[in-house]
Design an enzyme around this catalytic site. Sequence first.
Site, mmCIF file in Angstrom:
data_model
loop_
_atom_site.group_PDB
_atom_site.id
_atom_site.type_symbol
_atom_site.label_atom_id
_atom_site.label_comp_id
_atom_site.label_asym_id
_atom_site.label_seq_id
_atom_site.Cartn_x
_atom_site.Cartn_y
_atom_site.Cartn_z
ATOM 1 C CE1 TYR A 1 -3.094 -3.093 0.863
ATOM 2 C CE2 TYR A 1 -4.540 -1.168 0.921
ATOM 3 C CZ TYR A 1 -4.374 -2.533 0.826
ATOM 4 O OH TYR A 1 -5.466 -3.349 0.706
ATOM 5 C CG ASP B 1 -0.011 -20.597 0.394
ATOM 6 O OD1 ASP B 1 0.429 -20.414 1.548
ATOM 7 O OD2 ASP B 1 0.626 -21.208 -0.486
ATOM 8 C CG ASP C 1 -7.537 -5.613 1.818
ATOM 9 O OD1 ASP C 1 -8.516 -5.155 2.424
ATOM 10 O OD2 ASP C 1 -7.493 -5.739 0.575
ATOM 11 C CG ASP D 1 -12.872 -8.220 2.809
ATOM 12 O OD1 ASP D 1 -12.989 -7.457 3.788
ATOM 13 O OD2 ASP D 1 -13.079 -7.855 1.637
ATOM 14 C CE LYS E 1 3.263 -18.094 -1.439
ATOM 15 N NZ LYS E 1 2.677 -19.442 -1.236
#
Length: 381
Positions: free
Chosen positions: A164, A245, A271, A275, A212
């Site tokens: 971001y 993942d 983010d 959700d 990751k």
Amino acid sequence: MNPQQIDRAVEHFRALLNEQAARAQRLERGAETALQKRGKTVIGIAGGDGIGPIIVQQARRALACVLADKLAAGTVELREIEGLTLENRMACGESVPQNVLRDILECDVLLKGPTATPAGGSSMESANVTLRRSLDLYANVRPVRIPEENIDWTFFRENTEGEYALGSRGVDLDGMAVDFKVTTDAGTRRIARAAFEFAKNNGKSRVAIVTKANILKKTDGKFRDLCFEVAREYPDIEAEEWYIDIMSANLVNPALRSRFQVFLLPNLYGDILTDEAAQLQGGVGTAGSANLGDQYAMFEAIHGTAPRMIAQGLGAYADPESILRAAELLLRHIGCVEAADRLSRALHICCEQERKCVVTGDKDGATCEQFGDYLLQTLNA
Ligand code: IPM
Ligand code: MG
């Protein structure tokens, strides 16, 4: 590819590196100026775009109700923040116009409805991202609960760096585009500390560090290493390493998911995973979000402006639960614990226990305002 394009991109990258290095140094030095403290707590309220003003209206009513005594005594003020709409932002050519930012800084905390971000073609940054950066709100804290499964998760998403930090400042060359991801030492340590402090102060025994780092070796590698370094200061809390993942898969694995407590993760993974978590709790319309810095705090719904609902004329049927949960987080943050508990109890009755008036996001359900009426009646019962 035109070599001049490459040269220009390298120059652009040099400028970004210099700017980010200066930011990293400022972070190392810590906050420079403390915000002015006032005799009263000023809560700024900004409606935002799309379904934003509709849901925020109900949060405003709830706040006015549970804070009635303090508003009357003048120890708390609810203050409207104008001009954070897409129209005004586009007209000013600024993601957060200077005068709006000044008004926001005049408040102690902000309750903000979702704001629309012009996609693709426009290079205008998301107002959220600008606000998080300008107010240095580095910890995005998102609680998710599923009581019947004994799930009590708290996500600590790094909120000012990662993908971001420069997301609207990548380079677009002939046949190729490149974005940049930034992770700093100080930026990582402070979010890690926030997560471990929360764990320590709330009786949590485990923090999952999610990256990751097997692929993004520099940025995520640094994030992981520094989180483990901070973890060593908390010997009673177990720090676990996970990749994003498999963690996304674990959240939908009922055999495993209730063992997680606190999640610590870089911006973009935070983010996405929040959700997913909110959806498991009952939908993205049900989760609140706190954006915390050392000086300022902003509270919001975790979802966006719901342009599809607006386009279909369903705005009035938007679910205000998420922004109401954010309002509860705000009340706790400013120390109005009784008011927060009262709102929390009423939300529990309205959304889980009685459910006399259910918002579905469609015409078969109640409107946002009808739900607000029901909540107010419950608060006053
Ligand atoms: C969120 C939202 C924002 C984000 C958008 C609106 C910029 O999805 O708060 O999770 O990506 O952080
Ligand atoms: Mg999001």
